[in-house]
Design an enzyme around this catalytic site. Structure first.
Site, PDB file in Angstrom:
ATOM      1  N   ASP A  81       6.721   1.502   8.322  1.00 19.28           N
ATOM      2  CA  ASP A  81       6.903   1.429   6.873  1.00 19.28           C
ATOM      3  C   ASP A  81       8.243   0.766   6.596  1.00 19.28           C
ATOM      4  OD1 ASP A  81       7.197   1.817   4.169  1.00 19.28           O
ATOM      5  OD2 ASP A  81       7.268   4.005   4.265  1.00 19.28           O
ATOM      6  N   ASN A 108       6.633  -9.674   3.373  1.00 20.15           N
ATOM      7  CA  ASN A 108       5.364  -9.840   2.680  1.00 20.15           C
ATOM      8  C   ASN A 108       4.715  -8.511   2.282  1.00 20.15           C
ATOM      9  OD1 ASN A 108       2.784 -11.535   2.113  1.00 20.15           O
ATOM     10  ND2 ASN A 108       2.080  -9.999   3.582  1.00 20.15           N
ATOM     11  N   TYR A 180       4.987  -3.886 -10.667  1.00 21.59           N
ATOM     12  CA  TYR A 180       4.871  -5.022  -9.739  1.00 21.59           C
ATOM     13  C   TYR A 180       5.706  -6.200 -10.223  1.00 21.59           C
ATOM     14  CZ  TYR A 180       2.393  -8.546  -6.898  1.00 21.59           C
ATOM     15  OH  TYR A 180       2.073  -9.559  -6.026  1.00 21.59           O
ATOM     16  N   LYS A 184       8.908  -7.780  -8.251  1.00 19.83           N
ATOM     17  CA  LYS A 184       8.914  -9.180  -7.844  1.00 19.83           C
ATOM     18  C   LYS A 184      10.081  -9.939  -8.476  1.00 19.83           C
ATOM     19  CE  LYS A 184       5.396  -9.105  -5.084  1.00 19.83           C
ATOM     20  NZ  LYS A 184       5.633  -9.207  -3.626  1.00 19.83           N
TER      21      LYS A 184
END
Length: 324
Positions: A81, A108, A180, A184
């Site tokens: 992890d 990624n 998200y 990002k």
């Protein structure tokens, strides 16, 4: 007549880590780096749920590593992890132990917990920020420390490449993905800061915004045809295949990209777009010592009235994206 000597592969003698490489984009990137000559550490936590749930499994990482070795490449698997600080340290240590050093880090790994902002739970927010943003930081921290130490020992720059994964959700907004999109966006900030901090050590850091059909995006792109141009359904390479993204990662990881640093690139379906840093669209100065409400109203209200009604801060129009 002497036969011409084969040219060395672009990444021959290099080593790489690819996180989240058991499936989708990470798998394609790991395969591409190995094809270009790098020894690869294939990292994946192997959870079955794209929301980060389910029992961890080493199988996805081990299968990709085996695929690389079967093709004649070098690869080891790592079940871990990346959002766990100690496990991220162990991942970098594994690369150094396996290949003598680390040259390339491709971040990624990620999960999805999509909700509207008014429906999102604290755990939905924390989990996505943890895996994406903290996960990128953790591996970057230990890779950067490795390169800094090597540079001090060598008395000059070394070779280091970081490729981080951002998203068009950050560029153009995504109504159902506030966690998200925020993660990002944070990754872009982390990337540019890292690029400035590590340049003197010979390390570059860049971010990509890939558009690809993977387990994480199967719902988003369900209606997009899986073929290009005039090809019949099922023929040719899917326009949203991860294989459209992996060559750019290979390039950014290579010596050819030595002058590319602190950049954000959008990539999908045979297209690469270089994004500019935010630019000032308009500037207003007060006629007095300090703005008043009335003066701002007189300047900003007419300005925004003449702009497109749905225009956002992001680059949706430039990239041909639809607002969600």
């Amino acid at each position: 007549m002497a036969q011409p000597q084969p040219q060395p592969l672009p990444l021959e003698g290099r080593s790489a880590i690819v996180t989240g490489a058991g499936r989708g984009l990470g798998r394609a990137e790991a395969l591409e780096l190995a094809r270009l000559g790098a020894g690869v550490v294939v990292n994946d936590f192997g959870q079955p749920g794209r929301d980060g749930t389910g029992e961890a499994s080493a199988a996805p990482a081990e299968e990709v590593a085996a695929e690389i070795r079967a093709a004649g490449g070098r690869a080891v698997a790592h079940l871990g992890d990346v959002a766990d600080f100690a496990q991220a340290r162990a991942l970098v240590q594994l690369a150094v132990e396996s290949y003598g050093k680390l040259d390339i880090l491709v971040n990624n790994a990620g999960i999805l917990r999509d909700r509207m902002v008014f429906s999102m739970s604290e755990d939905d927010w924390d989990s996505v920020i943890r895996v994406h943003l903290k996960g990128h930081f953790n591996t970057t921290h230990f890779a950067a420390a490795h390169w800094r130490a090597r540079s001090k020992e060598a008395g000059g720059p070394v070779y280091g490449r970081i490729v981080n994964t951002s998203s068009e959700a950050f560029l153009a907004g995504s109504a159902g993905q506030p966690n998200y999109a925020a993660a990002k966006g944070g990754i872009v900030g982390l990337t540019t800061s890292t690029a400035l901090a590590l340049a003197k050590y010979g390390v570059t850091a860049n971010a990509i915004c890939p558009r690809a059909r993977t387990r994480m995006t199967e719902d988003v792109f369900a209606s997009v045809p899986a073929y290009q141009g005039g090809a019949e359904p099922g023929e040719g390479l899917d326009a949203l295949s991860p294989e459209h993204v992996s060559p750019l990662v290979g390039y950014l990881a290579s010596p050819a990209a030595a002058q590319v640093n602190g950049q954000l690139l959008v990539v999908h379906g045979g297209m690469v777009a270089v994004a500019e840093r935010p630019r000032i669209a308009a500037k207003f100065d007060t006629a007095k010592d300090v703005f008043t409400f009335e003066e701002l109203d007189g300047l900003l209200t007419p300005y925004y009235a003449q702009r497109p009604p749905n225009e956002t801060f992001g680059a949706a129009e430039v990239l041909g994206l639809k607002h969600g």
